[in-house]
Design an enzyme around this catalytic site. Structure first.
Site, PDB file in Angstrom:
ATOM      1  CB  CYS A  82      -0.541   2.534   4.033  1.00 52.44           C
ATOM      2  SG  CYS A  82      -2.032   1.863   3.335  1.00 52.44           S
ATOM      3  CG  ASP A  83       3.298   1.350   4.504  1.00 52.06           C
ATOM      4  OD1 ASP A  83       2.832   1.824   5.547  1.00 52.06           O
ATOM      5  OD2 ASP A  83       3.105   0.174   4.147  1.00 52.06           O
TER       6      ASP A  83
ATOM      7  CB  CYS B  98      -0.909  -0.007   1.220  1.00 51.28           C
ATOM      8  SG  CYS B  98      -1.919   1.464   1.348  1.00 51.28           S
TER       9      CYS B  98
END
Ligand code: NAP
Length: 311
Positions: free
Chosen positions: A138-139, A135
């Protein structure tokens, strides 16, 4: 009919499920949506959605998801959190088995979506969460000014590379063929980025690192056989999706990839059970097609229930 808890139960709260809920609510059906974690599905990990019509500047996935939820609830959709363990079809209604209770519905709409596929090479599991991610939204921000890799050649890999380019110093884009699968428009934008180096005809053989996390990728050119080691702090894997259909335990016919087969009305082979969105066998998996599936299934369910009442 009085034995039903709901007229329609929708399983899964991504754009397909939420839209099915909106249309069911507007049809004045007594509808429940069961979602395992949080509503929104894969939209929740999408930073900016630029291809959903009506939002010329784009819209964030979580915001679009929240708007869809509010709209469906406004028309009477009930939403609960829970994991559906099984679906048991029956003549007098279908049983939706949750961890703590079983609910009966006249019609069921399956919208359980799909999840990230894994490469299945050494180090992938070990370093997941320690440098290996599925993701970018997300990261991605963890890798400001660092050297990273993206693996894949579809829309996800390309759009996530564009997102990662905001942070990373250098991105190795690793694709197993000599041509991307993703949209031409995304290809043009990715290939126009100075910090992106494309490794064509290349596969990852191993994710390498130590206790602190990922440090390198061993890659192989499948044409030349040449091996190289890329020093990277992070690696993002975007190689497609697998449908969330295991819980059905062979109840419904699936295609080779495990996606549920339906007709154009979203009906499966079992009367009163419908499937929508990414979990369904179809060509194009987009929010735009998911919402179309959801609307169609809710109206198909309405017609199915009307026919039942007339029998
Ligand atoms: P996808 O379209 O299935 O693409 C997967 C990519 O990963 C392909 O390039 C494939 O290579 C590669 N791949 C698959 N297995 C691999 C393996 N074992 N090793 C190395 N490479 C592998 O998946 P996606 O990009 O996640 O997209 C899924 C769906 O969501 C698509 O329908 C897509 O259109 C949609 N989506 C759209 C957007 C957007 O429009 N912005 C964004 C995200 C996703 P090959 O090409 O060689 O098969």
């Amino acid at each position: 009919m009085s034995a039903w808890d709901y007229e329609v139960i929708i399983i899964g709260g991504g754009p397909a499920g939420l839209t099915a809920g909106l249309y069911a609510g507007r049809a004045r059906l007594q509808a429940l949506l069961v979602e395992k974690l949080i509503h929104g599905g894969q939209m929740m990990t999408t930073d900016l959605i630029e291809n959903y019509s009506g939002f010329p500047e784009g819209i964030s996935g979580p915001e679009l998801s929240d708007r869809m939820r509010q709209q469906a609830e406004r028309f009477g959709l009930e939403i609960v959190t829970g994991e559906v363990k099984a679906l048991e079809p029956g003549d007098g209604g279908h049983a939706v088995v949750l961890e703590d209770r079983t609910l009966k519905a006249g019609a069921v709409i399956i919208a359980t979506g799909a999840r990230y596929r894994r490469l299945g090479v050494p180090g992938e599991e070990t370093f997941t969460g320690k440098g290996v991610s599925f993701c970018a939204t997300c990261d991605g921000a963890l890798y400001r000014d660092q050297e990273i890799a993206m693996i894949g050649g579809g829309d996800s890999a390309l759009s996530e590379t564009l997102f990662l380019a905001r942070f990373a110093k250098k991105i190795h884009l690793i694709h197993r063929r000599d041509e991307f699968r993703g949209a031409k428009y995304l290809q043009e934008r990715v290939l126009g980025l100075d910090q992106v180096q494309v490794h064509w005809n290349t596969v990852v053989e191993e994710f390498q690192g130590d206790d602190l996390g990922l440090q390198a990728l061993r890659i192989k050119n499948v044409k030349s056989g040449g091996i190289a080691v890329l020093p990277v702090a992070g690696a993002f894997v975007a190689i497609g999706i697998s449908p969330n259909t295991e819980w059905l335990k062979g109840l419904l016919p699936l295609d080779r990839g495990g996606f549920i087969l339906t007709d154009e009305n979203m009906a499966t082979q079992i009367p009163g059970i419908f499937a929508v969105g990414d979990v369904r066998a179809k060509k194009l998996r987009q929010i735009a097609t998911a919402v179309g599936d959801g609307a169609t299934a809710a109206i198909s369910a309405e017609h199915y229930l009307q026919d039942l009442k007339q029998k």
